[in-house]
Design a protein around this motif. Structure first.
Motif, PDB file in Angstrom:
ATOM      1  N   ARG A 176       1.516 -13.092   2.496  1.00  0.00           N
ATOM      2  CA  ARG A 176       0.208 -12.615   2.024  1.00  0.00           C
ATOM      3  C   ARG A 176       0.335 -11.269   1.317  1.00  0.00           C
ATOM      4  NH1 ARG A 176      -1.325 -14.737   7.113  1.00  0.00           N
ATOM      5  NH2 ARG A 176      -1.193 -12.673   8.075  1.00  0.00           N
ATOM      6  N   ALA A 177       1.234 -10.437   1.802  1.00  0.00           N
ATOM      7  CA  ALA A 177       1.384  -9.097   1.227  1.00  0.00           C
ATOM      8  C   ALA A 177       2.205  -9.097  -0.055  1.00  0.00           C
ATOM      9  CB  ALA A 177       2.051  -8.172   2.253  1.00  0.00           C
ATOM     10  N   PHE A 178       2.938 -10.170  -0.303  1.00  0.00           N
ATOM     11  CA  PHE A 178       3.894 -10.174  -1.418  1.00  0.00           C
ATOM     12  C   PHE A 178       3.231  -9.975  -2.776  1.00  0.00           C
ATOM     13  CE2 PHE A 178       6.165 -12.643  -4.710  1.00  0.00           C
ATOM     14  CZ  PHE A 178       7.290 -11.843  -4.815  1.00  0.00           C
ATOM     15  N   LYS A 179       2.160 -10.699  -3.049  1.00  0.00           N
ATOM     16  CA  LYS A 179       1.539 -10.606  -4.372  1.00  0.00           C
ATOM     17  C   LYS A 179       1.083  -9.181  -4.656  1.00  0.00           C
ATOM     18  CE  LYS A 179      -1.970 -12.674  -7.356  1.00  0.00           C
ATOM     19  NZ  LYS A 179      -3.040 -13.690  -7.485  1.00  0.00           N
ATOM     20  N   MET A 180       0.428  -8.572  -3.676  1.00  0.00           N
ATOM     21  CA  MET A 180      -0.057  -7.207  -3.861  1.00  0.00           C
ATOM     22  C   MET A 180       1.119  -6.241  -4.066  1.00  0.00           C
ATOM     23  SD  MET A 180      -0.016  -4.217  -1.918  1.00  0.00           S
ATOM     24  CE  MET A 180       0.251  -4.939  -0.303  1.00  0.00           C
ATOM     25  N   TRP A 181       2.132  -6.338  -3.196  1.00  0.00           N
ATOM     26  CA  TRP A 181       3.247  -5.387  -3.229  1.00  0.00           C
ATOM     27  C   TRP A 181       4.069  -5.543  -4.511  1.00  0.00           C
ATOM     28  CZ3 TRP A 181       4.446  -1.058  -0.854  1.00  0.00           C
ATOM     29  CH2 TRP A 181       5.765  -0.583  -0.892  1.00  0.00           C
ATOM     30  N   SER A 182       4.333  -6.793  -4.901  1.00  0.00           N
ATOM     31  CA  SER A 182       5.150  -7.015  -6.090  1.00  0.00           C
ATOM     32  C   SER A 182       4.410  -6.615  -7.362  1.00  0.00           C
ATOM     33  CB  SER A 182       5.590  -8.480  -6.179  1.00  0.00           C
ATOM     34  OG  SER A 182       4.472  -9.349  -6.242  1.00  0.00           O
ATOM     35  N   ASN A 183       3.074  -6.579  -7.309  1.00  0.00           N
ATOM     36  CA  ASN A 183       2.286  -6.182  -8.478  1.00  0.00           C
ATOM     37  C   ASN A 183       2.140  -4.673  -8.619  1.00  0.00           C
ATOM     38  OD1 ASN A 183       1.809  -8.689  -9.628  1.00  0.00           O
ATOM     39  ND2 ASN A 183      -0.049  -9.049  -8.432  1.00  0.00           N
ATOM     40  N   LEU A 184       2.532  -3.926  -7.596  1.00  0.00           N
ATOM     41  CA  LEU A 184       2.546  -2.474  -7.744  1.00  0.00           C
ATOM     42  C   LEU A 184       3.598  -2.083  -8.771  1.00  0.00           C
ATOM     43  CD1 LEU A 184       2.412  -1.210  -4.029  1.00  0.00           C
ATOM     44  CD2 LEU A 184       0.513  -1.394  -5.645  1.00  0.00           C
ATOM     45  N   THR A 185       3.437  -0.930  -9.372  1.00  0.00           N
ATOM     46  CA  THR A 185       4.474  -0.453 -10.288  1.00  0.00           C
ATOM     47  C   THR A 185       5.684   0.010  -9.488  1.00  0.00           C
ATOM     48  OG1 THR A 185       3.719   1.845 -10.274  1.00  0.00           O
ATOM     49  CG2 THR A 185       2.695   0.353 -11.881  1.00  0.00           C
ATOM     50  N   ALA A 186       6.815   0.069 -10.145  1.00  0.00           N
ATOM     51  CA  ALA A 186       8.026   0.564  -9.484  1.00  0.00           C
ATOM     52  C   ALA A 186       7.825   1.991  -8.983  1.00  0.00           C
ATOM     53  CB  ALA A 186       9.211   0.498 -10.446  1.00  0.00           C
ATOM     54  N   ASN A 187       7.072   2.783  -9.741  1.00  0.00           N
ATOM     55  CA  ASN A 187       6.785   4.152  -9.312  1.00  0.00           C
ATOM     56  C   ASN A 187       5.987   4.169  -8.016  1.00  0.00           C
ATOM     57  OD1 ASN A 187       8.119   5.400 -11.382  1.00  0.00           O
ATOM     58  ND2 ASN A 187       6.303   5.708 -12.652  1.00  0.00           N
ATOM     59  N   GLU A 188       5.003   3.291  -7.909  1.00  0.00           N
ATOM     60  CA  GLU A 188       4.162   3.254  -6.705  1.00  0.00           C
ATOM     61  C   GLU A 188       4.989   2.829  -5.491  1.00  0.00           C
ATOM     62  OE1 GLU A 188      -0.271   2.200  -8.504  1.00  0.00           O
ATOM     63  OE2 GLU A 188       1.252   0.609  -8.403  1.00  0.00           O
ATOM     64  N   ARG A 189       5.816   1.800  -5.650  1.00  0.00           N
ATOM     65  CA  ARG A 189       6.668   1.388  -4.521  1.00  0.00           C
ATOM     66  C   ARG A 189       7.652   2.490  -4.168  1.00  0.00           C
ATOM     67  NH1 ARG A 189       6.676  -3.652  -7.451  1.00  0.00           N
ATOM     68  NH2 ARG A 189       8.778  -3.201  -8.249  1.00  0.00           N
ATOM     69  N   GLY A 190       8.196   3.138  -5.193  1.00  0.00           N
ATOM     70  CA  GLY A 190       9.139   4.227  -4.943  1.00  0.00           C
ATOM     71  C   GLY A 190       8.505   5.384  -4.204  1.00  0.00           C
ATOM     72  N   ASP A 191       7.263   5.679  -4.508  1.00  0.00           N
ATOM     73  CA  ASP A 191       6.576   6.773  -3.814  1.00  0.00           C
ATOM     74  C   ASP A 191       6.415   6.462  -2.322  1.00  0.00           C
ATOM     75  OD1 ASP A 191       6.404   8.209  -6.143  1.00  0.00           O
ATOM     76  OD2 ASP A 191       4.309   7.674  -6.562  1.00  0.00           O
ATOM     77  N   TYR A 192       6.115   5.207  -1.983  1.00  0.00           N
ATOM     78  CA  TYR A 192       6.045   4.822  -0.574  1.00  0.00           C
ATOM     79  C   TYR A 192       7.387   5.029   0.119  1.00  0.00           C
ATOM     80  CZ  TYR A 192       1.395   2.589  -0.668  1.00  0.00           C
ATOM     81  OH  TYR A 192       0.045   2.338  -0.733  1.00  0.00           O
ATOM     82  N   LEU A 193       8.468   4.618  -0.564  1.00  0.00           N
ATOM     83  CA  LEU A 193       9.799   4.760   0.038  1.00  0.00           C
ATOM     84  C   LEU A 193      10.157   6.225   0.249  1.00  0.00           C
ATOM     85  CD1 LEU A 193      11.888   2.024  -1.844  1.00  0.00           C
ATOM     86  CD2 LEU A 193      10.927   1.926   0.456  1.00  0.00           C
ATOM     87  N   LEU A 194       9.792   7.066  -0.692  1.00  0.00           N
ATOM     88  CA  LEU A 194      10.091   8.493  -0.547  1.00  0.00           C
ATOM     89  C   LEU A 194       9.274   9.125   0.576  1.00  0.00           C
ATOM     90  CD1 LEU A 194      10.408   9.544  -4.294  1.00  0.00           C
ATOM     91  CD2 LEU A 194      12.251   9.239  -2.619  1.00  0.00           C
ATOM     92  N   LYS A 195       8.043   8.673   0.751  1.00  0.00           N
ATOM     93  CA  LYS A 195       7.231   9.172   1.860  1.00  0.00           C
ATOM     94  C   LYS A 195       7.854   8.759   3.196  1.00  0.00           C
ATOM     95  CE  LYS A 195       2.813   9.105   1.267  1.00  0.00           C
ATOM     96  NZ  LYS A 195       1.390   8.661   1.156  1.00  0.00           N
ATOM     97  N   LEU A 196       8.353   7.524   3.245  1.00  0.00           N
ATOM     98  CA  LEU A 196       9.021   7.042   4.456  1.00  0.00           C
ATOM     99  C   LEU A 196      10.311   7.812   4.694  1.00  0.00           C
ATOM    100  CD1 LEU A 196       9.047   5.038   6.772  1.00  0.00           C
ATOM    101  CD2 LEU A 196       9.893   3.286   5.206  1.00  0.00           C
TER     102      LEU A 196
END
Length: 491
Positions: free
Chosen positions: A61-81
């Motif tokens: 269920r989360a895949f469509k939303m997560w994969s549609n984020l930009t690489a920058n947005e996903r990267g920002d989550y990883l950096l926060k983690l």
């Protein structure tokens, strides 16, 4: 800055599925035992197929939303983690020390190492490039795009519970995948603490799920559920072969980082002080319980005596004790079974003619309740002994003499494993020859700790399939899609 006073409640540990903390449906639990003391430190839910299926569905269920984020947005989550891991370094290290016996200082180092994968892939994910290919006709354009493979599963080992998780999840999340983690039952608490940090980082629900329990039912659901497109496993070669068979029914993509039997070669022109320091770092790190640790220490006969003297002095200086105690460098084996295997290998070697230079016994006294074995060095070791053919996975260094480069290369490569190898020399020509001749995926030349997030990690032969780390690690979670675009040209 986000921090938390307590990442886990040891009395009420729960799985993390679809952004919620849950017990096993059958309410069964598994005890987690501190190998330094033999005492139970907590109970984890014993999840099974149903919980695993729920986690897979949440990831889907989360895949469509997560994969549609930009690489920058996903990267920002990883950096926060990543930042949260650094902020909670001490508590994460304490958890590892308690659940699997890693010395506290090593645990702190692992937290930093684990966080570095999140930082690396946060940036690497911004560089997932496609390509255009020159077409063979004027009315076509040939395009290659790269897309996330889908829902993935990470099955992680007990010996590096955080680093192996981020080495898998970092590239998966950066690529746009979502998935589940199945941690080893000996060290699951680290994974639950990581899930708590993911929650604090605001990573959307369903993107990361952690299911704890016995391996069998969870693995069965992972391999039989068609939603799971990719599986990354770190563990023994024996289990890896079984997983290859299980993956065949659906041709699931696999990354396998399996067993090793690393040679550590000291040539006659080596800096012996540097080589001995490296041997100690490689062999006794994590109490010898690493897949890339030195298993066979080959020393040129002309320098064997001097090298042995330097090595023994350094080994005798190692502090053994409870993994949470200040200054401890060597902790316990993870289990009684692991301790028994070390004892068996040393006994077998001595019965077949090896000599004991130091160590060689289970530790007693105030350490009797834990799984402690003295840091050990054996000499006069030969190919008939178990220590030269099997992973000891413990603090035992077998010294094997050799007389020529050709001889030691033949001996070093005479194994079904091909994960890591090390050699020490000051000769540039030899360095090139030997590094190219060794049949291993990772080579440490005058370097006992070569693994870094920006380089590929993986083995040859029966030590695995695929690579983790580097841009190669990201490639494992991407599908190449070729698009042939035909169009009408103006008349």
């Amino acid at each position: 800055m986000l921090t938390t006073e307590s990442l886990v409640e040891f009395e009420q540990m729960k799985m993390f599925i679809d952004g919620e903390w849950k017990d096993a449906e059958n309410t069964n639990t598994i005890s987690v035992v501190n190998p330094s003391t033999g005492k139970t430190i907590g109970q984890i839910p014993n999840g099974g197929r149903s919980e695993t299926r729920n986690a897979i569905e949440a990831a889907e269920r989360a895949f469509k939303m997560w994969s549609n984020l930009t690489a920058n947005e996903r990267g920002d989550y990883l950096l926060k983690l990543r930042d949260l891991m650094h902020d909670n370094k001490q508590q994460l290290a304490e958890i590892m020390s308690m659940e699997m016996g890693k010395p506290f200082s090593e645990g702190q180092g692992e937290v930093v190492y684990a966080a570095s994968f999140l930082a690396w892939f946060a940036e690497e994910g911004r560089r997932i490039y496609g390509e255009t290919i020159p077409a063979s006709s004027t009315n076509k354009r040939l395009i290659v795009t790269r897309q996330p493979v889908g829902v993935v599963a990470a099955i992680t080992p007990w010996n590096f519970p955080l680093a192996m998780m981020t080495r898998k999840l970092g590239p998966a999340l950066a690529a746009g995948c979502t998935g589940i983690v199945k941690p080893a039952k000996q060290s699951p608490i680290s994974a639950l603490a990581f899930a708590k940090l993911a929650e604090l980082a605001g990573i959307p629900k369903g993107v990361i799920n952690v299911v704890t329990g016995e391996s069998g039912p969870i693995a069965d659901e992972i391999f039989e559920n068609k939603t799971v497109r990719k599986i990354s496993f770190t563990g023994s070669t024996e289990i890896g072969k079984l997983l290859v068979s299980k993956s065949a029914a659906q041709l699931k993509r696999l990354s396998l980082e399996l067993g090793g039997h690393a040679p550590f070669i000291v040539f006659e022109d080596a800096d012996l002080e540097l080589a001995a320091t490296g041997a100690v770092a490689s062999k006794y790190r994590n109490t010898g319980q690493t897949c890339v640790c030195a298993n066979r220490v080959y020393v040129h006969r002309s320098v064997m005596e001097r090298f042995s003297e330097i090595l023994i002095q350094k080994v005798k200086e190692l502090k053994v004790g409870n993994s949470l105690e200040s200054g401890v460098q060597v902790g316990p084996l993870v289990s009684k079974e692991g301790l028994s295997k070390v004892e068996e290998h040393v006994k077998d070697a001595l019965e077949k003619g090896a000599r004991l230079l130091c160590g060689g016994r289970r530790m007693d006294g105030e350490l009797a309740d834990g799984n402690f074995y003295e840091p050990t060095v054996l000499t006069d070791v030969n190919r008939t002994m178990l220590v030269t053919r099997e992973e000891t996975f413990g603090p035992v260094a077998p010294l094997i003499p050799f007389d020529s480069e050709e001889e030691v290369l033949s001996e070093a490569n005479d194994t079904d494993y091909g994960l890591a190898a090390y050699f020490y020399t000051e000769n540039l020509s030899r360095a090139i020859r030997v590094s190219e001749a060794l049949e291993f995926g990772i080579i440490g030349m005058n370097d006992a700790v070569p693994a870094v997030p920006q380089a590929p990690f993986g083995g040859m032969k029966e030590s695995g399939i695929g690579r983790e780390g580097g841009h190669q690690g990201l490639d494992e979670y991407l599908e190449d899609k070729f698009i042939s675009l035909s169009f009408q040209t103006k008349k």
